[in-house]
Design a protein around this motif. Structure first.
Motif, PDB file in Angstrom:
ATOM      1  N   HIS A  37       0.828  -1.210   0.000  1.00  0.00           N
ATOM      2  CA  HIS A  37       0.000   0.000   0.000  1.00  0.00           C
ATOM      3  C   HIS A  37       0.861   1.258   0.000  1.00  0.00           C
ATOM      4  O   HIS A  37       0.590   2.212  -0.745  1.00  0.00           O
ATOM      5  CB  HIS A  37      -0.918  -0.018   1.226  1.00  0.00           C
ATOM      6  CG  HIS A  37      -1.697   1.234   1.409  1.00  0.00           C
ATOM      7  ND1 HIS A  37      -2.744   1.584   0.588  1.00  0.00           N
ATOM      8  CD2 HIS A  37      -1.578   2.241   2.309  1.00  0.00           C
ATOM      9  CE1 HIS A  37      -3.232   2.754   0.985  1.00  0.00           C
ATOM     10  NE2 HIS A  37      -2.535   3.164   2.033  1.00  0.00           N
ATOM     11  N   LEU A  38       1.912   1.258   0.806  1.00  0.00           N
ATOM     12  CA  LEU A  38       2.787   2.431   0.873  1.00  0.00           C
ATOM     13  C   LEU A  38       3.569   2.630  -0.423  1.00  0.00           C
ATOM     14  O   LEU A  38       3.818   3.769  -0.832  1.00  0.00           O
ATOM     15  CB  LEU A  38       3.726   2.312   2.069  1.00  0.00           C
ATOM     16  CG  LEU A  38       3.026   2.477   3.421  1.00  0.00           C
ATOM     17  CD1 LEU A  38       3.939   2.028   4.547  1.00  0.00           C
ATOM     18  CD2 LEU A  38       2.579   3.912   3.619  1.00  0.00           C
ATOM     19  N   TRP A  39       3.957   1.535  -1.103  1.00  0.00           N
ATOM     20  CA  TRP A  39       4.640   1.687  -2.395  1.00  0.00           C
ATOM     21  C   TRP A  39       3.693   2.288  -3.427  1.00  0.00           C
ATOM     22  O   TRP A  39       4.111   3.088  -4.262  1.00  0.00           O
ATOM     23  CB  TRP A  39       5.191   0.350  -2.886  1.00  0.00           C
ATOM     24  CG  TRP A  39       6.474  -0.021  -2.226  1.00  0.00           C
ATOM     25  CD1 TRP A  39       6.713  -1.111  -1.459  1.00  0.00           C
ATOM     26  CD2 TRP A  39       7.706   0.714  -2.253  1.00  0.00           C
ATOM     27  NE1 TRP A  39       8.014  -1.101  -1.002  1.00  0.00           N
ATOM     28  CE2 TRP A  39       8.648   0.005  -1.482  1.00  0.00           C
ATOM     29  CE3 TRP A  39       8.098   1.908  -2.852  1.00  0.00           C
ATOM     30  CZ2 TRP A  39       9.959   0.446  -1.296  1.00  0.00           C
ATOM     31  CZ3 TRP A  39       9.401   2.346  -2.670  1.00  0.00           C
ATOM     32  CH2 TRP A  39      10.310   1.619  -1.899  1.00  0.00           C
ATOM     33  N   GLU A  40       2.407   1.913  -3.360  1.00  0.00           N
ATOM     34  CA  GLU A  40       1.441   2.518  -4.278  1.00  0.00           C
ATOM     35  C   GLU A  40       1.271   4.007  -3.994  1.00  0.00           C
ATOM     36  O   GLU A  40       1.162   4.814  -4.916  1.00  0.00           O
ATOM     37  CB  GLU A  40       0.108   1.798  -4.192  1.00  0.00           C
ATOM     38  CG  GLU A  40       0.138   0.437  -4.837  1.00  0.00           C
ATOM     39  CD  GLU A  40      -1.160  -0.312  -4.682  1.00  0.00           C
ATOM     40  OE1 GLU A  40      -2.026   0.113  -3.886  1.00  0.00           O
ATOM     41  OE2 GLU A  40      -1.305  -1.335  -5.364  1.00  0.00           O
ATOM     42  N   ARG A  41       1.256   4.363  -2.730  1.00  0.00           N
ATOM     43  CA  ARG A  41       1.158   5.798  -2.384  1.00  0.00           C
ATOM     44  C   ARG A  41       2.400   6.554  -2.832  1.00  0.00           C
ATOM     45  O   ARG A  41       2.311   7.692  -3.289  1.00  0.00           O
ATOM     46  CB  ARG A  41       0.963   5.953  -0.876  1.00  0.00           C
ATOM     47  CG  ARG A  41      -0.422   5.487  -0.449  1.00  0.00           C
ATOM     48  CD  ARG A  41      -0.727   5.859   0.945  1.00  0.00           C
ATOM     49  NE  ARG A  41      -0.867   7.312   1.049  1.00  0.00           N
ATOM     50  CZ  ARG A  41      -1.069   7.948   2.199  1.00  0.00           C
ATOM     51  NH1 ARG A  41      -1.161   7.270   3.311  1.00  0.00           N
ATOM     52  NH2 ARG A  41      -1.178   9.250   2.227  1.00  0.00           N
ATOM     53  N   ALA A  42       3.547   5.922  -2.712  1.00  0.00           N
ATOM     54  CA  ALA A  42       4.786   6.554  -3.177  1.00  0.00           C
ATOM     55  C   ALA A  42       4.745   6.737  -4.692  1.00  0.00           C
ATOM     56  O   ALA A  42       5.194   7.766  -5.219  1.00  0.00           O
ATOM     57  CB  ALA A  42       5.992   5.725  -2.770  1.00  0.00           C
ATOM     58  N   ALA A  43       4.196   5.762  -5.401  1.00  0.00           N
ATOM     59  CA  ALA A  43       4.108   5.845  -6.862  1.00  0.00           C
ATOM     60  C   ALA A  43       3.172   6.971  -7.293  1.00  0.00           C
ATOM     61  O   ALA A  43       3.408   7.635  -8.311  1.00  0.00           O
ATOM     62  CB  ALA A  43       3.632   4.520  -7.442  1.00  0.00           C
ATOM     63  N   GLU A  44       2.122   7.203  -6.520  1.00  0.00           N
ATOM     64  CA  GLU A  44       1.184   8.283  -6.850  1.00  0.00           C
ATOM     65  C   GLU A  44       1.850   9.653  -6.809  1.00  0.00           C
ATOM     66  O   GLU A  44       1.441  10.561  -7.531  1.00  0.00           O
ATOM     67  CB  GLU A  44       0.005   8.269  -5.875  1.00  0.00           C
ATOM     68  CG  GLU A  44      -0.926   7.101  -6.059  1.00  0.00           C
ATOM     69  CD  GLU A  44      -1.979   7.035  -4.970  1.00  0.00           C
ATOM     70  OE1 GLU A  44      -1.974   7.895  -4.057  1.00  0.00           O
ATOM     71  OE2 GLU A  44      -2.804   6.113  -5.021  1.00  0.00           O
TER      72      GLU A  44
END
Length: 101
Positions: A37-44
């Motif tokens: 989830h945090l990697w997806e937020r970082a990607a955003e």
């Protein structure tokens, strides 16, 4: 926190470390899902390009690990025989510097 840096990257790396240090399966799975989830937020927060793709790839890798599968395995059958003549590979988890002494 410094300006211009993505704070979610550090949080995701910390969650991956928690998953590596987890003592039971439930804790390990939850930490991998949190890291994904945090990697997806970082990607955003990244512009389209290599960094964004790398963050999304790490998110997918953590989701696969949360399901209990090896993300590096290309086929479904595990290798049962060790390599002959090659060096012994160490564990991929980084060592905690607090435990050196």
């Amino acid at each position: 926190m410094s300006f211009g840096r993505n704070p979610h990257v550090t949080k995701a790396e910390t969650a991956e470390q928690k998953a590596a240090d987890a003592s039971d399966e439930g804790t390990r799975r939850r930490a991998h899902l949190d890291a994904a989830h945090l990697w997806e937020r970082a990607a955003e927060r990244e512009k389209p390009g290599k960094q964004r793709d790398a963050h999304l790839a790490r998110a997918e890798r953590n989701r696969v690990q949360a399901d209990g599968q090896d993300p590096d395995a290309e086929d479904e059958t595990p290798a049962t025989l060790p390599r002959v003549g090659g060096p012994v590979e160490a564990t991929s988890a980084p060592r905690d510097p607090k435990r050196f002494n």
